[in-house]
Design a protein around this motif. Structure first.
Motif: not given
Length: 614
Positions: A278-280, A451-457, A489-491, A496-503
């Motif tokens: 989670x990121x505020x 828009x919130x939480x960050x990881x959901x959007x 939002x960077x982290x 999210x990207x790394x959990x989605x794909x290894x590309x």
């Protein structure tokens, strides 16, 4: 919205009405097209269910809403998947019907349609809606059929099979309720691939009662089983009457109790969200570098492999409208040079100096894209020179025969509708790559921003992109570009990207604003595995899309070969950093505020290299 419901009498059109009501829309009236006198209840329509149409005249009495009916006069003149207005086509009958509805009910804003998988049906209703300024409501679109049929069986929908036309089904199945037919259809699906919801035309139904049948229900008084021209097709001819409900059911109810609304995230993407820290979120955009020294981009065009690139179009005309008109005048000249039209454009990138200008710009933009399957599009706000309101770059397909795509304009649970002049994706079949439009975290059923939480959007926006590429069967990620407006939002984006794909062909860029004020937008490219050549003697090399796209990061452009005539480069950087003379290199300049690699390292340049595919 106030809506008119297209009804055929079948389960899908009625179940979609229930979803429309549960989503807060108001049913104003019903509309139906019926077959011309022919001595048969069933006509070979590509679009409409006509068997059992006699019962439809009682729906107004059962539901307590007026029914507008019109005879089908046209035929399926236009059999293309993407529909364009065609004289004497049966879709023009739908246009005429809804035009008459609007004369009687000018406050109607939307149309309920029960399409599940049929692009043919969906695109035609959307075409009519666009012409009439209506929104298509299609909440069954792309739903899992077994899950959907299970929900219908539990919803209080009383429907029976009145036509069968599939292997394993016979006249013995006519009259079955959905509850009785469900296990039979599930078995036939596993054995023969029969569509559980009948999306392949395997069967048709008639709804006798539903939760929104406030005033009455249909009761069968006579029935006769008939064989269609094909020996394997059977249908029922019915006589029905209305059994009144006394007192009538209340008009306003909690309709959601009859439904199981799909979760916002699928199981796969829920797992992705759960794996992310989670990121505020913050209320204000973090500061970005000022423009500084202007970049030295130039307009350039090139024909590399099977693609035409028209890049870095801008203008210094005095007003926003003048600039966009000038840009499209320039574009028309370049298209004419290559003997192609606006229909050949595959994708468009638009960089704006102020997102407040978007509505004005889009009004001009859409006048150039009036045919089916407009380009994929990505539009962001970023730093541009003071007098430049827009920077536009395009990719063009010389051969329209290789163009495919997806332009869903109906509201559903699936993904955001594109009510505008851009498709969710446009595919170059020759290249084997799908260009994906930017996706922001809109909640599909309401089109409101999450828009919130960050990881959901962040996860939701990526799910939209994933659903698009899976629907068109180009499921593998080739390139992902994430636009963010704040560094906080960077982290999350990286996780999210790394959990989605290894590309690892992945670029993150920071800009000043996104459509609707969204905090994140995902776009990119996808592909499917090349199909092997079954001709053993063929010496043609199978194209591998993975080899045609390379991503790299650098702090200097000196390593770029300005004599490379077989590649196109997309360069993400600050305007002040594009000072190197790139000679005759084919490149698109994407002005951004910051560029990050997938490990969160910041670079001056993020570069996508596309090698020409012949």
């Amino acid at each position: 919205m106030k809506f008119v419901a297209l009804v055929s009498g079948g389960k899908d059109s009625c179940f979609n009405i229930l979803h429309c009501l549960a989503n807060g829309h108001e049913l104003i009236c019903l509309a139906n097209l019926y077959p011309p006198p022919s001595g048969s209840d069933e006509i070979d329509s590509f679009m409409y269910q006509t068997v059992g149409y006699d019962a439809l005249k009682y729906y107004a009495e059962c539901i307590g809403k007026p029914l507008y009916s019109q005879m089908i006069r046209g035929t399926a003149e236009n059999k293309e998947l993407e529909y364009a207005r065609t004289s004497n086509d049966e879709i023009e009958d739908l246009y005429s019907l809804l035009t008459n509805v609007l004369k009687e009910h000018p406050d109607v804003e939307a149309v309920s349609v029960g399409a599940i998988l049929s692009n043919y049906q969906r695109t035609r209703v959307e075409d009519v809606c666009n012409r009439l300024g209506l929104t298509s409501l299609s909440y069954l679109w792309q739903r899992d059929q077994a899950e959907l049929m299970s929900e219908m069986c539990q919803s209080g929908l009383d429907a029976i099979l009145i036509k069968v036309a599939a292997i394993g089904l016979s006249d013995n199945n006519l009259g079955m309720t959905l509850q009785q037919a469900f296990p039979v259809l599930s078995s036939l699906n596993s054995r023969f691939g029969v569509h559980i919801c009948g999306e392949g035309g395997e069967f048709e139904t008639l709804v006798l009662d539903a939760p929104f049948f406030r005033c009455g229900k249909l009761v069968i008084t006579e029935q006769k089983v008939l064989r269609h021209t094909n020996d394997d097709v059977w249908y029922m001819k019915l006589k029905v009457e209305v059994e009144k409900k006394v007192p009538p059911l209340p008009e306003k109810q909690d309709w959601s109790k009859y439904l199981h609304e799909p979760s916002l995230l699928t199981e796969e993407f829920q797992e992705i969200e759960d794996s992310v820290n989670s990121v505020d979120s913050v209320d204000s955009v973090s500061p970005v570098d000022s423009l500084g020294v202007l970049g030295s981009w130039k307009t350039n065009t090139s024909h590399i492999g099977n693609k035409i690139y028209i890049c870095n179009l801008s203008s210094y005309k005095p007003s926003v409208s003048d600039q966009i008109t000038d840009i499209f005048t320039q574009l028309k000249g370049h298209l004419d040079q290559y003997n192609v039209s606006f229909s050949n454009i595959q994708s468009v990138d638009i960089f704006l100096s102020d997102m407040k200008d978007f509505a004005q710009i889009n009004g001009i933009y859409k006048s150039y894209f009036t045919k089916p399957l407009p380009p994929a599009r990505c539009c962001v706000e970023t730093n541009l020179p003071t007098k430049v309101k827009a920077l536009v770059s395009l990719k063009v397909l010389p051969e329209l025969t290789f163009k495919e795509g997806l332009h869903v304009q109906s509201r559903s649970y699936w993904a955001p509708s594109n009510i505008g002049p851009y498709s969710q994706t446009i595919i170059d079949r020759n290249e084997g790559i799908a260009h994906l439009s930017g996706q922001i975290p809109l909640i599909p059923k309401t089109m409101q921003l999450c828009t919130t939480p960050v990881k959901l959007s962040a996860t939701l926006a990526l799910q939209h992109l994933d659903r698009v590429k899976n629907v068109v069967n180009y499921p593998k990620s080739l390139l992902l570009v994430a636009y963010i407006t704040d560094e906080c939002w960077l982290q999350t984006i990286v996780q999210v990207h790394n959990a989605y794909t290894t590309n690892d062909k992945f670029i993150i860029v920071q800009v000043t604003d996104l459509p609707k004020g969204a905090p994140v937008e995902w776009s990119g490219l996808s592909y499917k595995d090349p199909e092997p050549d079954l001709d053993e003697e063929s010496d043609t090399e199978i194209k591998d899309p993975q080899k045609s796209v390379t991503v790299f990061f650098t702090d200097s452009l000196e390593e770029l070969s300005t004599t490379d005539k077989n590649s196109h480069y997309t360069i993400y950087c600050k305007p002040a950093d594009l000072m190197t003379d790139l000679g005759n290199l084919s490149y698109e300049f994407c002005p951004v505020c910051k560029v990050y690699r997938g490990d969160q390292s910041e670079f001056k340049y993020g570069i996508v290299k596309e090698e020409g595919v012949m």
